[in-house]
Scaffold this motif. Structure first.
Motif, PDB file in Angstrom:
ATOM      1  N   SER A   2       0.849  -1.185   0.000  1.00 39.61           N
ATOM      2  CA  SER A   2       0.000   0.000   0.000  1.00 39.61           C
ATOM      3  C   SER A   2       0.885   1.234   0.000  1.00 39.61           C
ATOM      4  CB  SER A   2      -0.930   0.006   1.223  1.00 39.61           C
ATOM      5  OG  SER A   2      -0.166   0.000   2.415  1.00 39.61           O
ATOM      6  N   PHE A   3       0.404   2.319  -0.530  1.00 39.38           N
ATOM      7  CA  PHE A   3       1.170   3.562  -0.599  1.00 39.38           C
ATOM      8  C   PHE A   3       1.065   4.309   0.726  1.00 39.38           C
ATOM      9  CE2 PHE A   3      -0.015   2.803  -5.097  1.00 39.38           C
ATOM     10  CZ  PHE A   3       1.266   2.747  -5.628  1.00 39.38           C
ATOM     11  N   HIS A   4       2.130   5.056   1.066  1.00 44.00           N
ATOM     12  CA  HIS A   4       2.064   5.853   2.285  1.00 44.00           C
ATOM     13  C   HIS A   4       1.359   7.184   1.996  1.00 44.00           C
ATOM     14  CE1 HIS A   4       5.359   8.537   1.087  1.00 44.00           C
ATOM     15  NE2 HIS A   4       6.199   7.524   0.950  1.00 44.00           N
ATOM     16  N   SER A   5       1.104   7.951   3.054  1.00 51.83           N
ATOM     17  CA  SER A   5       0.278   9.153   2.938  1.00 51.83           C
ATOM     18  C   SER A   5       0.858  10.179   1.970  1.00 51.83           C
ATOM     19  CB  SER A   5       0.086   9.796   4.318  1.00 51.83           C
ATOM     20  OG  SER A   5       1.353  10.169   4.866  1.00 51.83           O
ATOM     21  N   GLY A   6       2.196  10.294   1.931  1.00 47.35           N
ATOM     22  CA  GLY A   6       2.821  11.247   1.016  1.00 47.35           C
ATOM     23  C   GLY A   6       2.602  10.878  -0.434  1.00 47.35           C
ATOM     24  N   GLN A  13      -3.103  14.821  -6.024  1.00 47.63           N
ATOM     25  CA  GLN A  13      -2.913  16.157  -6.600  1.00 47.63           C
ATOM     26  C   GLN A  13      -2.625  16.079  -8.094  1.00 47.63           C
ATOM     27  OE1 GLN A  13      -0.461  18.658  -4.217  1.00 47.63           O
ATOM     28  NE2 GLN A  13      -0.659  20.443  -5.544  1.00 47.63           N
ATOM     29  N   ALA A  14      -1.943  14.999  -8.517  1.00 45.91           N
ATOM     30  CA  ALA A  14      -1.635  14.821  -9.933  1.00 45.91           C
ATOM     31  C   ALA A  14      -2.818  14.238 -10.713  1.00 45.91           C
ATOM     32  CB  ALA A  14      -0.424  13.908 -10.088  1.00 45.91           C
ATOM     33  N   GLY A  15      -3.861  13.828  -9.999  1.00 46.73           N
ATOM     34  CA  GLY A  15      -5.056  13.288 -10.651  1.00 46.73           C
ATOM     35  C   GLY A  15      -4.906  11.866 -11.161  1.00 46.73           C
ATOM     36  N   VAL A  16      -4.020  11.081 -10.521  1.00 43.79           N
ATOM     37  CA  VAL A  16      -3.775   9.710 -10.998  1.00 43.79           C
ATOM     38  C   VAL A  16      -3.944   8.690  -9.875  1.00 43.79           C
ATOM     39  CG1 VAL A  16      -2.251  10.446 -12.874  1.00 43.79           C
ATOM     40  CG2 VAL A  16      -1.282   9.940 -10.607  1.00 43.79           C
ATOM     41  N   ARG A  17      -4.708   9.022  -8.864  1.00 39.72           N
ATOM     42  CA  ARG A  17      -4.834   8.136  -7.700  1.00 39.72           C
ATOM     43  C   ARG A  17      -5.330   6.748  -8.084  1.00 39.72           C
ATOM     44  NH1 ARG A  17      -3.475   5.433  -4.289  1.00 39.72           N
ATOM     45  NH2 ARG A  17      -4.618   4.913  -2.419  1.00 39.72           N
ATOM     46  N   GLU A  18      -6.362   6.669  -8.911  1.00 41.76           N
ATOM     47  CA  GLU A  18      -6.912   5.363  -9.283  1.00 41.76           C
ATOM     48  C   GLU A  18      -5.915   4.564 -10.113  1.00 41.76           C
ATOM     49  OE1 GLU A  18     -10.706   5.758 -11.127  1.00 41.76           O
ATOM     50  OE2 GLU A  18     -11.648   6.676  -9.372  1.00 41.76           O
ATOM     51  N   GLU A  19      -5.239   5.233 -11.057  1.00 34.23           N
ATOM     52  CA  GLU A  19      -4.249   4.539 -11.895  1.00 34.23           C
ATOM     53  C   GLU A  19      -3.111   3.996 -11.041  1.00 34.23           C
ATOM     54  OE1 GLU A  19      -5.737   8.009 -14.532  1.00 34.23           O
ATOM     55  OE2 GLU A  19      -5.620   7.470 -12.405  1.00 34.23           O
ATOM     56  N   ALA A  20      -2.677   4.783 -10.060  1.00 38.50           N
ATOM     57  CA  ALA A  20      -1.581   4.349  -9.185  1.00 38.50           C
ATOM     58  C   ALA A  20      -1.968   3.120  -8.380  1.00 38.50           C
ATOM     59  CB  ALA A  20      -1.176   5.490  -8.263  1.00 38.50           C
ATOM     60  N   PHE A 210      14.635  21.451 -11.912  1.00 39.99           N
ATOM     61  CA  PHE A 210      14.495  20.461 -12.984  1.00 39.99           C
ATOM     62  C   PHE A 210      13.041  20.011 -13.098  1.00 39.99           C
ATOM     63  CE2 PHE A 210      16.102  18.282  -9.164  1.00 39.99           C
ATOM     64  CZ  PHE A 210      15.161  17.285  -8.964  1.00 39.99           C
ATOM     65  N   PRO A 211      12.649  19.540 -14.290  1.00 40.34           N
ATOM     66  CA  PRO A 211      11.258  19.141 -14.527  1.00 40.34           C
ATOM     67  C   PRO A 211      10.997  17.702 -14.107  1.00 40.34           C
ATOM     68  CG  PRO A 211      12.503  18.944 -16.552  1.00 40.34           C
ATOM     69  CD  PRO A 211      13.458  19.484 -15.521  1.00 40.34           C
ATOM     70  N   ASP A 212       9.746  17.418 -13.855  1.00 40.45           N
ATOM     71  CA  ASP A 212       9.295  16.039 -13.668  1.00 40.45           C
ATOM     72  C   ASP A 212       8.353  15.725 -14.810  1.00 40.45           C
ATOM     73  OD1 ASP A 212       9.000  13.557 -12.060  1.00 40.45           O
ATOM     74  OD2 ASP A 212       6.908  14.211 -11.970  1.00 40.45           O
ATOM     75  N   TYR A 213       8.696  14.698 -15.583  1.00 42.82           N
ATOM     76  CA  TYR A 213       7.891  14.318 -16.744  1.00 42.82           C
ATOM     77  C   TYR A 213       6.885  13.231 -16.364  1.00 42.82           C
ATOM     78  CZ  TYR A 213      11.820  16.559 -19.225  1.00 42.82           C
ATOM     79  OH  TYR A 213      12.780  17.428 -19.655  1.00 42.82           O
ATOM     80  N   SER A 214       6.006  12.944 -17.283  1.00 44.90           N
ATOM     81  CA  SER A 214       5.021  11.870 -17.097  1.00 44.90           C
ATOM     82  C   SER A 214       5.740  10.551 -16.857  1.00 44.90           C
ATOM     83  CB  SER A 214       4.139  11.764 -18.343  1.00 44.90           C
ATOM     84  OG  SER A 214       3.281  10.653 -18.254  1.00 44.90           O
ATOM     85  N   GLY A 215       5.367   9.856 -15.763  1.00 44.54           N
ATOM     86  CA  GLY A 215       6.054   8.616 -15.406  1.00 44.54           C
ATOM     87  C   GLY A 215       5.090   7.483 -15.124  1.00 44.54           C
ATOM     88  N   ASN A 216       5.417   6.691 -14.067  1.00 47.14           N
ATOM     89  CA  ASN A 216       4.601   5.504 -13.798  1.00 47.14           C
ATOM     90  C   ASN A 216       3.408   5.778 -12.884  1.00 47.14           C
ATOM     91  OD1 ASN A 216       5.710   5.757 -11.223  1.00 47.14           O
ATOM     92  ND2 ASN A 216       7.164   4.080 -11.478  1.00 47.14           N
ATOM     93  N   ASN A 217       3.272   7.031 -12.435  1.00 44.40           N
ATOM     94  CA  ASN A 217       2.134   7.480 -11.611  1.00 44.40           C
ATOM     95  C   ASN A 217       2.160   6.983 -10.166  1.00 44.40           C
ATOM     96  OD1 ASN A 217       0.964   8.952 -13.706  1.00 44.40           O
ATOM     97  ND2 ASN A 217      -0.232   7.197 -14.433  1.00 44.40           N
ATOM     98  N   MET A 218       3.223   6.285  -9.748  1.00 47.36           N
ATOM     99  CA  MET A 218       3.267   5.831  -8.357  1.00 47.36           C
ATOM    100  C   MET A 218       3.842   6.902  -7.432  1.00 47.36           C
ATOM    101  SD  MET A 218       4.030   1.735  -8.452  1.00 47.36           S
ATOM    102  CE  MET A 218       5.522   1.720  -9.428  1.00 47.36           C
ATOM    103  N   PHE A 219       4.749   7.717  -7.940  1.00 47.36           N
ATOM    104  CA  PHE A 219       5.291   8.858  -7.207  1.00 47.36           C
ATOM    105  C   PHE A 219       5.975   8.483  -5.894  1.00 47.36           C
ATOM    106  CE2 PHE A 219       2.096  10.999  -9.911  1.00 47.36           C
ATOM    107  CZ  PHE A 219       2.909  11.962 -10.494  1.00 47.36           C
ATOM    108  N   GLN A 220       6.847   7.461  -5.938  1.00 47.64           N
ATOM    109  CA  GLN A 220       7.601   7.133  -4.726  1.00 47.64           C
ATOM    110  C   GLN A 220       8.521   8.276  -4.322  1.00 47.64           C
ATOM    111  OE1 GLN A 220       7.300   4.897  -7.281  1.00 47.64           O
ATOM    112  NE2 GLN A 220       7.003   2.844  -6.465  1.00 47.64           N
ATOM    113  N   THR A 221       9.249   8.836  -5.295  1.00 47.52           N
ATOM    114  CA  THR A 221      10.170   9.927  -4.982  1.00 47.52           C
ATOM    115  C   THR A 221       9.408  11.148  -4.484  1.00 47.52           C
ATOM    116  OG1 THR A 221      11.795   9.187  -6.620  1.00 47.52           O
ATOM    117  CG2 THR A 221      11.928  11.478  -5.909  1.00 47.52           C
TER     118      THR A 221
END
Length: 298
Positions: A2-6, A13-20, A210-221
Motif C-alpha cells: 500500500s502507498f504511504h500518505s505522502g 494532486q496529480a489526478g492519478v490516484r486510481e491509476e496508481a 528540474f522538470p518532472d515528466y510523465s512517469g509511472n504514476n506511483m510517485f515514490q520519490t
C-alpha cells in the motif's frame, strides 16, 4: 503493498490516484526469477542512504557482472565498496535503510530494490522489502566501452558548500542524473531522471531546478519529498569516471505558469544545495553514448 500518505497525497494532486492503485501488484517483497536473471548480468547500482544529520545521499557502486548475488528470494549481496570518501558505509552504520536502483543503460532496463542493509568489509547484504521493475522512459542508451583500473589508485575528492563553475557546467550539460529520497517509516529510495542536455537548470551556485515528466504514476520519490524534503542527487561523468554528489532539500512546484519554462514538465523541483561532494576517478567503467530516449520532451 500500500502507498504511504505522502505518495497518496501527490497521486491525488496529480489526478492519478486510481491509476496508481492499480499498479500496487507490480511491487513485490521478494526477488522474482526475472529480477534474479537481470541482477546477475548488471554492473551499476545507485544507492540511497541517510547520514546522522538526516541528509540524504546518492552513491554509485560498479563492478563486473556477477557482483550482485541473490542469496535467497529476499536477500541480495553486493560485492562492491565505494571509494573511501563516499558516505555510504558510514551512513549505514547509523541508519540501515537503503534504496537501490540497478540500471542497464544499454538495454534501458531498471530495477528498484528497497530494504535494510548490513555492511561487511567487502560487501553489503540487503534484506529486500520492495522489488519492482520501472518503465524505460527517459533512459539514454550508453554502452560500456572499457574498464580502467590504474586511475582508481588516486581518487580525488573535495567537499564544498556550493557548486563551482566547473560543477555548474557539468550539470547544465547532463542528460541523466539520479535522485535519492527518504521516508522515516517507509525507508530510502533511489530513482533515475533523464532528458535532453539542459533539462536541469542551474539557478545559482546553491540551487537547481528540474522538470518532472510523465512517469509511472506511483510517485515514490515525490511522495517521500512531500513528507521529507531531504534529498540527494548524483551526476555521473560517464566518459572520465567522475561523480558529483549533492545533498540538500527539494521542493515540489505545481505552479502552471512556471511549468511553461520546461517542455513536457508536469511538475518542477527546486533543489537547494547544502553540500557538494565531487570525486574524480571514482569508478572504473567508461561508457560510450548511444542515443537519446525517444520519450525525452522537447
Amino acid at each position: 503493498m500500500s502507498f504511504h500518505s505522502g505518495e497518496i497525497k501527490v497521486q491525488t494532486q496529480a489526478g492519478v490516484r486510481e491509476e496508481a492503485q492499480l499498479l500496487c501488484h507490480i511491487i513485490s517483497s521478494t526477488i522474482k526469477p526475472s529480477a534474479h536473471e537481470f541482477l546477475s548480468t548488471q554492473q551499476i547500482v545507485v544507492a540511497s542512504t541517510v547520514d546522522t544529520n538526516g541528509r540524504v545521499w546518492t552513491s554509485l557502486l560498479t563492478e563486473q557482472p556477477g557482483f550482485i548475488k541473490v542469496l535467497n528470494p529476499q536477500t541480495i549481496q553486493i560485492d562492491a565498496i565505494p571509494i573511501q570518501t563516499d558516505p555510504l558505509h558510514q551512513n549505514l552504520q547509523s541508519n540501515n535503510d537503503i534504496g537501490l536502483l540497478v540500471i542497464d543503460l544499454a538495454k534501458r532496463r531498471r530495477l528498484r530494490l528497497n530494504g535494510k542493509a548490513k555492511v561487511h568489509q567487502e560487501n553489503i547484504k540487503v534484506e529486500i522489502q520492495q522489488a519492482f521493475f520501472n518503465c524505460p522512459k527517459y533512459i539514454q542508451v550508453r554502452h560500456i566501452e572499457k574498464a580502467v583500473t590504474d586511475s582508481l589508485e588516486n581518487p580525488q575528492a573535495s567537499i564544498n558548500d556550493a557548486l563551482n563553475k566547473t560543477n555548474q557546467l557539468w550539470i547544465t550539460q547532463a542528460d541523466t542524473f539520479f535522485i535519492a529520497s527518504y521516508h522515516p517509516e517507509s525507508g530510502a529510495d533511489a530513482s533515475h531522471r533523464g532528458g535532453f542536455p539542459g533539462f536541469v537548470q542551474v539557478v545559482n551556485s546553491n540551487q537547481l531546478v528540474f522538470p518532472d515528466y510523465s512517469g509511472n504514476n506511483m510517485f515514490q520519490t515525490f511522495g517521500n519529498l512531500s513528507v521529507n524534503p531531504n534529498a540527494g542527487l548524483l551526476f555521473i561523468d560517464f566518459v572520465q569516471g567522475h561523480i558529483l554528489q549533492l545533498t540538500g532539500k527539494a521542493k515540489i512546484i505545481w505552479d502552471a505558469e512556471r511549468l511553461g519554462e520546461f517542455a513536457g514538465a508536469q511538475r518542477l523541483v527546486e533543489f537547494d544545495i547544502e553540500q557538494v561532494l565531487e570525486s574524480k576517478n571514482a569508478f572504473s567503467l567508461r561508457w560510450r553514448f548511444g542515443e537519446y530516449s525517444p520519450f525525452n520532451p522537447g
